[in-house]
Design a protein around this motif. Sequence first.
Motif, PDB file in Angstrom:
ATOM      1  N   UNK A  43     -43.090 -26.485 -16.861  1.00 31.20           N
ATOM      2  CA  UNK A  43     -43.506 -25.955 -18.168  1.00 31.20           C
ATOM      3  C   UNK A  43     -43.475 -24.430 -18.191  1.00 31.20           C
ATOM      4  N   UNK A  44     -43.852 -23.805 -17.091  1.00 31.94           N
ATOM      5  CA  UNK A  44     -43.828 -22.342 -17.024  1.00 31.94           C
ATOM      6  C   UNK A  44     -42.396 -21.832 -17.145  1.00 31.94           C
ATOM      7  N   UNK A  45     -41.454 -22.485 -16.496  1.00 32.95           N
ATOM      8  CA  UNK A  45     -40.054 -22.075 -16.578  1.00 32.95           C
ATOM      9  C   UNK A  45     -39.530 -22.257 -17.995  1.00 32.95           C
ATOM     10  N   UNK A  46     -39.918 -23.343 -18.646  1.00 35.37           N
ATOM     11  CA  UNK A  46     -39.497 -23.545 -20.036  1.00 35.37           C
ATOM     12  C   UNK A  46     -40.074 -22.469 -20.951  1.00 35.37           C
ATOM     13  N   UNK A  47     -41.300 -22.027 -20.688  1.00 32.89           N
ATOM     14  CA  UNK A  47     -41.896 -20.944 -21.474  1.00 32.89           C
ATOM     15  C   UNK A  47     -41.111 -19.648 -21.302  1.00 32.89           C
ATOM     16  N   UNK A  48     -40.796 -19.274 -20.058  1.00 34.13           N
ATOM     17  CA  UNK A  48     -40.045 -18.042 -19.839  1.00 34.13           C
ATOM     18  C   UNK A  48     -38.632 -18.135 -20.389  1.00 34.13           C
ATOM     19  N   UNK A  49     -38.035 -19.314 -20.386  1.00 38.47           N
ATOM     20  CA  UNK A  49     -36.720 -19.482 -21.001  1.00 38.47           C
ATOM     21  C   UNK A  49     -36.824 -19.294 -22.513  1.00 38.47           C
ATOM     22  N   UNK A  50     -37.889 -19.806 -23.109  1.00 37.89           N
ATOM     23  CA  UNK A  50     -38.118 -19.616 -24.543  1.00 37.89           C
ATOM     24  C   UNK A  50     -38.269 -18.134 -24.872  1.00 37.89           C
ATOM     25  N   UNK A  51     -39.019 -17.407 -24.072  1.00 29.40           N
ATOM     26  CA  UNK A  51     -39.197 -15.972 -24.281  1.00 29.40           C
ATOM     27  C   UNK A  51     -37.865 -15.252 -24.149  1.00 29.40           C
ATOM     28  N   UNK A  52     -37.058 -15.644 -23.168  1.00 33.57           N
ATOM     29  CA  UNK A  52     -35.746 -15.021 -22.974  1.00 33.57           C
ATOM     30  C   UNK A  52     -34.839 -15.268 -24.166  1.00 33.57           C
ATOM     31  N   UNK A  53     -34.795 -16.491 -24.655  1.00 36.03           N
ATOM     32  CA  UNK A  53     -33.923 -16.807 -25.788  1.00 36.03           C
ATOM     33  C   UNK A  53     -34.388 -16.078 -27.046  1.00 36.03           C
ATOM     34  N   UNK A  54     -35.696 -16.041 -27.261  1.00 39.03           N
ATOM     35  CA  UNK A  54     -36.208 -15.329 -28.432  1.00 39.03           C
ATOM     36  C   UNK A  54     -35.937 -13.834 -28.345  1.00 39.03           C
ATOM     37  N   UNK A  55     -36.052 -13.256 -27.170  1.00 42.41           N
ATOM     38  CA  UNK A  55     -35.765 -11.827 -27.032  1.00 42.41           C
ATOM     39  C   UNK A  55     -34.273 -11.538 -27.182  1.00 42.41           C
TER      40      UNK A  55
END
Length: 70
Positions: A43-55
Amino acid sequence: MMQLFTAILLFNDALAYIFRGCVGSLGYYMVRISNFMVFILSDVIMFFFHVYVCSYLFEDGEWKNTTKYL
């Protein structure tokens, strides 16, 4: 950050695999803790991937401008 958490996830997955057949309290707790860490870190990796895609998609202030078109 994603690479760091992915490395930790893979390390915990390897620990769970190594201690899978060990009898005793050490094997019992290592497998449970390692599997829990794999569960949480996915879940933590999915969160950071979400942040990366949004940025990547929404650069400086662009997110605010898209809401008026919705």
